[in-house]
Design an enzyme around this catalytic site. Structure first.
Site, PDB file in Angstrom:
ATOM      1  N   LYS A   1      38.023  19.261  24.588  1.00 15.36           N
ATOM      2  CA  LYS A   1      37.212  18.181  24.016  1.00 15.36           C
ATOM      3  C   LYS A   1      36.032  17.928  24.941  1.00 15.36           C
ATOM      4  O   LYS A   1      36.194  17.896  26.165  1.00 15.36           O
ATOM      5  CB  LYS A   1      38.084  16.923  23.891  1.00 15.36           C
TER       6      LYS A   1
ATOM      7  N   SER B   1      38.667  10.168  17.380  1.00 17.87           N
ATOM      8  CA  SER B   1      37.474  10.835  17.845  1.00 17.87           C
ATOM      9  C   SER B   1      37.677  12.316  18.176  1.00 17.87           C
ATOM     10  O   SER B   1      36.699  13.050  18.280  1.00 17.87           O
ATOM     11  CB  SER B   1      36.941  10.123  19.092  1.00 17.87           C
TER      12      SER B   1
ATOM     13  N   SER C   1      42.865   8.277  18.864  1.00 17.34           N
ATOM     14  CA  SER C   1      42.025   9.470  18.708  1.00 17.34           C
ATOM     15  C   SER C   1      42.700  10.816  18.872  1.00 17.34           C
ATOM     16  O   SER C   1      42.068  11.847  18.647  1.00 17.34           O
ATOM     17  CB  SER C   1      40.850   9.409  19.675  1.00 17.34           C
TER      18      SER C   1
HETATM   19  N1  GLN Z   1      39.047   4.909  16.400  1.00 14.63           N
HETATM   20  C1  GLN Z   1      39.188   4.122  17.574  1.00 14.63           C
HETATM   21  C2  GLN Z   1      37.850   3.637  18.053  1.00 14.63           C
HETATM   22  O1  GLN Z   1      36.906   3.920  17.407  1.00 14.63           O
HETATM   23  C3  GLN Z   1      39.893   4.881  18.653  1.00 14.63           C
HETATM   24  C4  GLN Z   1      39.050   5.859  19.348  1.00 14.63           C
HETATM   25  C5  GLN Z   1      39.771   6.574  20.419  1.00 14.63           C
HETATM   26  O2  GLN Z   1      40.997   6.554  20.488  1.00 14.63           O
HETATM   27  N2  GLN Z   1      38.997   7.174  21.304  1.00 14.63           N
HETATM   28  O3  GLN Z   1      37.724   2.981  19.031  1.00 14.63           O
END
Ligand code: GLN
Length: 490
Positions: A78, A158, A182
């Site tokens: 990532k 994400s 995410s």
């Molecule tokens: N969807 C969540 C956010 O937008 C979690 C994102 C994540 O876990 N990095 O904050």
């Protein structure tokens, strides 16, 4: 034999050990697959030359019988993990030409164990999002499509690039991070396995920070066993991260075959939310039946503060983000966009360098931390967080793990939800609680919905008890018999 990129990580490892194929052949098969999958936009950068060099080095080690546990295994990283000498963008324009001079601990652990880097994977900007649509480099396309439809779907976020690449067989496994869901939500949307370990299990050193008290690295893979193999290499105490936990890393692969007889599995009643699709209810009930058949006792439990979890998360995460992202001012960090004076240079740099969602989070975070509002929002959210942690402590006196759906829906269309942030935030309703309490969670693909899209079940465990998550996750995987892959249309 199936194509080399279609193997599981465990199968590929065996093939390498048996010398059925070389690391170079395995890597080349993946590089070819990546090249023909450009339309998915899963990779921001494919490190072809480096991958072949690393593969050759692995083959040489094998000749000398000096291999590590991941020797010759090609992985995607990532693009939030700093990789020495390899561009690392965090999905943001502001880091568009950043090349770190150091390696994140987690990726360094993978290379120490012999893994091969295929490239850097797309993500939501600074990992803020649930659909990969906030990436400054364009959305990732989910390799799954609904039956008979040609509409492009989101892979979740994400870690959307990680999940899509694993599902589309563009790597044998990938690193990911989970601040509010995410790893688990994109795993659920792509029919892959995602593990968020206990906070502190994997070092955060060298990972671009979003919300430091919630961020945790973990693997996305095609099977529970593959995820266990990866986490064994990724995890471990690191003196460079003050929140890293000094605890032995157990053999997570051994946990995958642990018997479950007598384990008590809690079903939190607050996760039965209004408007939950009947199919997800049914999948959840199937999950309970599968675990009963393994000798588990299913018990109803209550996590009474669950309804405050999302609001608390969307105060704490932006607060920490606003503080972490203050460094990108074009002076200390980040690409500078010059203005007439210093103030205008800051404005240009941050106004144009960050995308809309990141700017929204910085503004919310700055607001909830500002004098006069700090007590009303930030302190209150921290108190809620303490109650949520306590809820889990109480239920874990009665049960060994919790079973819940991972997401309230299957993958949705690109563009379908990105003009209503609140709608988007609802994706995290079943996942944020584990981050707030620092607990481990796994998402396992368990069924296809009636449109043919994957759905996941989540297991949440006690702190430092990833082993039970793996054991229960593996049992769900066996019972569900989910080994479907997306039909190739790209
Ligand atoms: N969807 C969540 C956010 O937008 C979690 C994102 C994540 O876990 N990095 O904050």
């Amino acid at each position: 034999m199936s194509k080399l990129n279609e193997l599981t990580l465990a199968e590929a490892r065996k093939g390498l050990t048996d010398k059925t194929f070389s690391a170079r052949e395995l890597t080349s098969a993946h590089l070819d697959a990546i090249e023909s999958a450009g339309v998915l936009n899963a990779y921001l950068l494919s490190t072809t030359d480096l991958a072949l060099t690393m593969a050759d080095a692995s083959d040489a080690r094998r000749m000398n019988a000096q291999t590590g546990p991941l020797d010759g295994i090609p992985l995607g990283i990532k693009d939030l993990f700093c990789t020495k000498g390899v561009r690392t963008t965090a999905g943001s324009k502001i880091l568009g030409d950043f090349t770190p001079t150091y390696e994140s601990t987690v990726s360094a652990n993978l290379w120490r164990d012999g893994a091969v880097m295929l490239g850097k994977l797309n993500l939501d900007e600074f990992a803020m999002g649930s659909s990969n649509e906030t990436s400054a480099f364009g959305p990732v396309v989910n390799p799954w499509r609904a039956k008979g439809e040609a509409q492009n779907l989101v892979p979740g976020g994400s870690s959307g690039g990680s999940a899509a690449a694993v599902a589309a067989q563009l790597c044998l496994g990938a690193t990911a991070t989970d601040t509010g869901g995410s790893i688990r939500q994109p795993a659920s949307f792509t029919g892959t396995v995602g593990v968020k370990p206990t906070y502190g299990r994997c070092s955060r050193w060298g990972i671009v920070a979003f919300a430091s008290s919630l961020d945790q690295a973990g693997p996305i893979a095609r099977t529970v066993e593959d995820a266990a193999i990866l986490l064994n290499s990724m995890a471990g105490y690191d003196p460079k991260d003050s929140t890293s936990i000094k605890a032995d890393v157990p053999d997570f692969t051994a946990a995958c075959t642990q018997p479950l007889k007598g384990k008590r599995i809690g079903i939190p009643k607050e996760y039965r939310v209004d408007g939950m699709p009947a199919e997800i209810e049914k999948l959840w009930a199937n999950g309970m039946d599968w675990l009963r058949a393994e000798g588990c006792e299913i018990i109803d439990v209550s996590l009474p503060h669950t309804k405050y979890a999302l609001p608390a998360y969307y105060i704490i995460a932006p607060a920490e983000a606003s503080s972490n992202l203050a460094r990108y001012d074009g002076m200390r960090y980040g690409s500078r966009i010059e203005g007439a004076d210093l103030a205008e240079t800051y404005q240009n740099t941050r106004g144009q360098g960050f995308g809309e969602e990141v700017r929204r989070r910085i503004m919310i975070g700055t607001y909830v931390l500002s004098a006069g509002f700090y007590d009303a929002y930030y302190i209150r959210a921290q108190k809620v967080r303490a109650r949520i942690t306590e809820d889990f402590k109480n239920v874990f006196e009665k049960c060994d793990a919790l079973l819940t759906p991972t997401t309230p829906s299957s993958a949705f269309g690109i563009g379908a939800r990105n003009n209503d942030p609140l709608q988007m935030y609802l994706n995290d309703i079943f996942t944020v609680t584990a981050n707030l309490a620092g607990l481990p969670g796994i998402s396992v693909p368990a069924a296809l919905d009636n449109t043919g899209l994957p759905l996941g079940l989540q297991v949440i465990g006690k702190a430092l008890d990833e082993e039970t998550c793996f054991a229960v996750g593996a049992a769900l995987e066996r019972a569900a018999g989910f080994n479907t892959r997306p039909g190739k249309w790209w």
